[in-house]
Motif scaffolding. Structure first.
Motif, PDB file in Angstrom:
ATOM      1  N   LEU A 107      40.569  24.165  42.039  1.00 43.76           N
ATOM      2  CA  LEU A 107      40.520  25.213  40.937  1.00 43.76           C
ATOM      3  C   LEU A 107      41.351  26.351  41.924  1.00 43.76           C
ATOM      4  CD1 LEU A 107      38.056  26.340  38.748  1.00 43.76           C
ATOM      5  CD2 LEU A 107      38.833  28.074  40.391  1.00 43.76           C
ATOM      6  N   ARG A 108      42.331  26.989  40.974  1.00 42.10           N
ATOM      7  CA  ARG A 108      42.786  28.196  41.349  1.00 42.10           C
ATOM      8  C   ARG A 108      42.607  29.344  40.532  1.00 42.10           C
ATOM      9  NH1 ARG A 108      46.507  24.159  43.742  1.00 42.10           N
ATOM     10  NH2 ARG A 108      47.824  24.191  41.833  1.00 42.10           N
ATOM     11  N   PHE A 109      42.076  30.447  40.952  1.00 43.84           N
ATOM     12  CA  PHE A 109      41.856  31.519  39.837  1.00 43.84           C
ATOM     13  C   PHE A 109      42.455  32.696  40.640  1.00 43.84           C
ATOM     14  CE2 PHE A 109      40.088  34.393  36.872  1.00 43.84           C
ATOM     15  CZ  PHE A 109      39.577  33.843  36.055  1.00 43.84           C
ATOM     16  N   LEU A 110      43.878  33.228  40.100  1.00 44.73           N
ATOM     17  CA  LEU A 110      44.387  34.032  40.947  1.00 44.73           C
ATOM     18  C   LEU A 110      45.045  35.237  40.013  1.00 44.73           C
ATOM     19  CD1 LEU A 110      46.776  31.340  42.821  1.00 44.73           C
ATOM     20  CD2 LEU A 110      44.613  32.119  43.505  1.00 44.73           C
ATOM     21  N   PHE A 130      38.386  25.400  46.312  1.00 44.70           N
ATOM     22  CA  PHE A 130      38.280  26.118  45.325  1.00 44.70           C
ATOM     23  C   PHE A 130      38.842  27.649  45.885  1.00 44.70           C
ATOM     24  CE2 PHE A 130      35.910  29.852  43.621  1.00 44.70           C
ATOM     25  CZ  PHE A 130      35.500  29.565  42.417  1.00 44.70           C
ATOM     26  N   THR A 131      39.762  27.978  45.154  1.00 43.28           N
ATOM     27  CA  THR A 131      40.526  29.503  45.606  1.00 43.28           C
ATOM     28  C   THR A 131      40.223  30.535  44.485  1.00 43.28           C
ATOM     29  OG1 THR A 131      41.914  28.080  46.720  1.00 43.28           O
ATOM     30  CG2 THR A 131      42.648  30.404  46.344  1.00 43.28           C
ATOM     31  N   PHE A 132      39.667  31.522  44.824  1.00 41.01           N
ATOM     32  CA  PHE A 132      39.450  32.726  43.812  1.00 41.01           C
ATOM     33  C   PHE A 132      39.984  33.971  44.589  1.00 41.01           C
ATOM     34  CE2 PHE A 132      37.422  35.748  41.384  1.00 41.01           C
ATOM     35  CZ  PHE A 132      37.285  35.197  40.229  1.00 41.01           C
ATOM     36  N   GLU A 133      41.384  34.335  44.151  1.00 40.23           N
ATOM     37  CA  GLU A 133      41.757  35.159  45.046  1.00 40.23           C
ATOM     38  C   GLU A 133      42.712  36.404  44.254  1.00 40.23           C
ATOM     39  OE1 GLU A 133      44.798  34.828  48.965  1.00 40.23           O
ATOM     40  OE2 GLU A 133      44.090  33.017  48.009  1.00 40.23           O
ATOM     41  N   ASN A 134      42.880  37.528  44.805  1.00 43.04           N
ATOM     42  CA  ASN A 134      43.522  38.743  44.360  1.00 43.04           C
ATOM     43  C   ASN A 134      43.050  39.129  42.727  1.00 43.04           C
ATOM     44  OD1 ASN A 134      45.233  38.983  46.580  1.00 43.04           O
ATOM     45  ND2 ASN A 134      46.203  37.349  45.747  1.00 43.04           N
ATOM     46  N   ASN A 159      39.443  40.112  46.387  1.00 45.07           N
ATOM     47  CA  ASN A 159      39.055  40.334  45.202  1.00 45.07           C
ATOM     48  C   ASN A 159      38.342  41.603  45.238  1.00 45.07           C
ATOM     49  OD1 ASN A 159      39.687  37.676  43.680  1.00 45.07           O
ATOM     50  ND2 ASN A 159      38.286  37.150  45.735  1.00 45.07           N
ATOM     51  N   THR A 160      38.331  42.591  44.046  1.00 49.10           N
ATOM     52  CA  THR A 160      37.506  43.586  43.939  1.00 49.10           C
ATOM     53  C   THR A 160      36.460  43.217  42.828  1.00 49.10           C
ATOM     54  OG1 THR A 160      39.334  45.136  44.222  1.00 49.10           O
ATOM     55  CG2 THR A 160      37.263  45.950  43.239  1.00 49.10           C
ATOM     56  N   PHE A 161      35.131  43.055  43.386  1.00 49.36           N
ATOM     57  CA  PHE A 161      34.141  42.682  42.634  1.00 49.36           C
ATOM     58  C   PHE A 161      33.333  43.998  42.152  1.00 49.36           C
ATOM     59  CE2 PHE A 161      34.406  38.771  45.268  1.00 49.36           C
ATOM     60  CZ  PHE A 161      35.001  37.960  44.264  1.00 49.36           C
ATOM     61  N   LYS A 179      37.439  39.755  53.045  1.00 55.19           N
ATOM     62  CA  LYS A 179      38.147  40.843  52.739  1.00 55.19           C
ATOM     63  C   LYS A 179      38.158  41.149  51.133  1.00 55.19           C
ATOM     64  CE  LYS A 179      41.755  39.771  56.150  1.00 55.19           C
ATOM     65  NZ  LYS A 179      43.022  39.478  56.016  1.00 55.19           N
ATOM     66  N   ASN A 180      36.795  40.864  50.588  1.00 57.12           N
ATOM     67  CA  ASN A 180      36.612  41.648  49.352  1.00 57.12           C
ATOM     68  C   ASN A 180      35.942  42.884  49.159  1.00 57.12           C
ATOM     69  OD1 ASN A 180      37.086  38.817  47.847  1.00 57.12           O
ATOM     70  ND2 ASN A 180      35.805  38.099  49.396  1.00 57.12           N
TER      71      ASN A 180
END
Length: 474
Positions: A107-110, A130-134, A159-161, A179-180
């Motif tokens: 999974l890539r959520f970019l 699983f990649t959730f980035e930027n 990411n900015t959560f 680095k979130n």
């Protein structure tokens, strides 16, 4: 941008596997018989449910590839699908995004921005990566995982959560949540009943983060976390089975309760406004070298004692001495609070009769030790105390012994007698009259009282000075 009809929709998917620049007015999409699906620059005008009749348990499970890029959704629910690759790229708007009961290899959520909705992964299995980035979340946006297994690599980075929550999640391989940034200071982020194999939480700009009943089976890193006055990190009922590293991190408040560290834990060069360690065991060594605590007076005596004990086990005598002083000061504050509670309690039968007496004695001993040498750590303070207190008492003694005589300040003989007597007065084993050249005892009872008191004060000051010089000894 034209609205696509259902027959044309499936015709394009079966023929070329791609739909671009269309308005899709479907409430359900079935991926049966498809191998590769792409939605690019599309608008889904209804909340859509995506399912797959081919996702059958057993040896003949069919895995598909799906790409969603630069689309707008009114809401999307994906349920009971199998994907070899699942990509969500550069999404601008979704009201709700749910992936439920799916098996996904990669999974890539970019690069999705202005996410002001909930993204939820529930009862899924991720087999490869699983990649959730930027990705950037607005105040109402949140990312949640429930009852999910990650069998291989997980990267959640840059990411900015607003809100990030995990519950009943197993990370079975290396995981990097690094680095979130976290922007919501009103609601907590949490990891509940999670298992980590090897985890890296470094360089996250935390706010309120709670780890509850989690197991860290492999090594864990919380390195280089930047300071934020809203960063409150707590670990409740968490067990760390391998090495843990908090080096060079800064927190407003760090809390450990009801947990254990089986192997080494490192807190070197860390900074805290407040730290709390309660009912937590360190079965191996813990390194607290160069730890800084801004509001040390707000930390409990249990916390300070725990850190002091670990510094002693690591033979860090320098930091150990600092925390020894902190513990004494914390005990003095505890005594004040206990005496205040005792005075406010009208039913004194709840206390032992001698308890307040013993507390007052301890308070006096701690006060005088702090005054003289800061609990045997400051030789300069002990030297000043010994000299000036000894000189004051001796001056009083000198005046009493010479009350029948006129003391001429300009007479050198008086000064010579005063100074030579002062030197003898500082000899704690000399109990003869220091003002006489012969070895004779005092005859005035008041002089004896002041003389003995002065010897005790001087001896105590010398003892504290010696202790201060020995503070780095074993």
């Amino acid at each position: 941008m034209n609205t696509i009809q259902e027959d044309e929709f499936y015709s394009l998917l079966y023929d070329i596997g791609k739909i671009e620049f269309r308005i899709i007015n479907l409430s359900e999409i079935n991926l049966r018989g498809l191998a590769s699906i792409e939605f690019i620059n599309c608008v889904f005008s209804k909340q859509v449910l995506i399912i797959d009749d081919d996702a059958i348990e057993g040896e003949n499970e069919n895995y598909k590839k799906i790409t969603i890029k630069t689309c707008v959704f009114n809401g999307v629910h994906i349920s009971k699908c199998n994907f070899s690759i699942f990509e969500v790229l550069d999404i601008k708007g979704i009201n709700d995004f749910l992936i439920n009961d799916c098996k996904i290899d990669t999974l890539r959520f970019l690069d999705c921005s202005n996410i002001d909705f909930g993204i939820t992964f529930r009862q899924n299995v991720f087999n490869e990566s699983f990649t959730f980035e930027n990705n950037y979340f607005l105040i109402k946006g949140h990312l949640s995982f429930l009852n999910t297994n990650f069998n291989k690599l997980v990267i959640i980075k840059n990411n900015t959560f607003s809100i990030l929550r995990f519950a009943f999640v197993k990370f079975k391989d290396f995981t990097a949540i690094i680095k979130n940034k976290f922007t919501n200071s009103l609601l907590e982020n949490s990891f509940l009943l999670c298992e980590f194999e090897q985890i890296d939480f470094s360089q996250n700009d935390f706010r309120d983060m709670k780890y509850i009943d989690c197991k860290f089976l492999g090594s864990a890193k919380f390195k280089d976390v930047p300071y934020n006055k809203l960063s409150i990190i707590s670990f409740d009922m968490c067990n760390f089975y391998k090495h843990v590293n908090f080096n060079k991190s800064s927190f407003y408040k760090l809390i450990f309760e009801n947990g254990s560290f089986i192997e080494t834990a490192s807190f070197q060069d860390t900074y805290f406004d407040i730290i709390s360690i309660d009912r937590t065991t360190f079965e191996s060594k813990a390194f607290f070298d160069n730890i800084q605590i801004k509001k040390i007076d707000d930390c409990s005596r249990k916390t300070i004692r725990t850190i002091k004990q670990e510094l002693q086990k690591a033979e860090n005598k320098i930091d150990y001495n600092k925390f020894r002083v902190y513990e004494f000061n914390a005990y003095r504050n505890d005594i004040k609070n206990k005496l205040r509670e005792y005075d406010d309690d009208k039913d004194h039968l709840n206390h032992r009769v001698r308890e307040p007496i013993q507390l007052k004695r301890d308070a006096f001993v701690l006060w005088i030790s702090d005054l003289v040498s800061e609990y045997g750590t400051d030789w300069k303070r002990a030297l000043n105390f010994t000299f000036w207190s000894g000189l004051s008492i001796y001056s009083l003694f000198y005046l009493i012994e010479n009350h029948n005589y006129t003391i001429e300040v300009s007479n050198w003989n008086n000064w010579s007698r005063f100074i030579s007597g002062l030197f003898r007065f500082f000899l704690v084993t000399d109990f003869y009259n220091p003002l006489e050249t012969d070895r004779v005892y005092l005859t005035n009872p008041l002089s004896w009282l002041i003389f003995i008191f002065g010897k005790i004060v001087i001896a105590f000051g010398i003892y504290e000075m010696i202790q201060s010089f020995r503070k780095f000894k074993a």
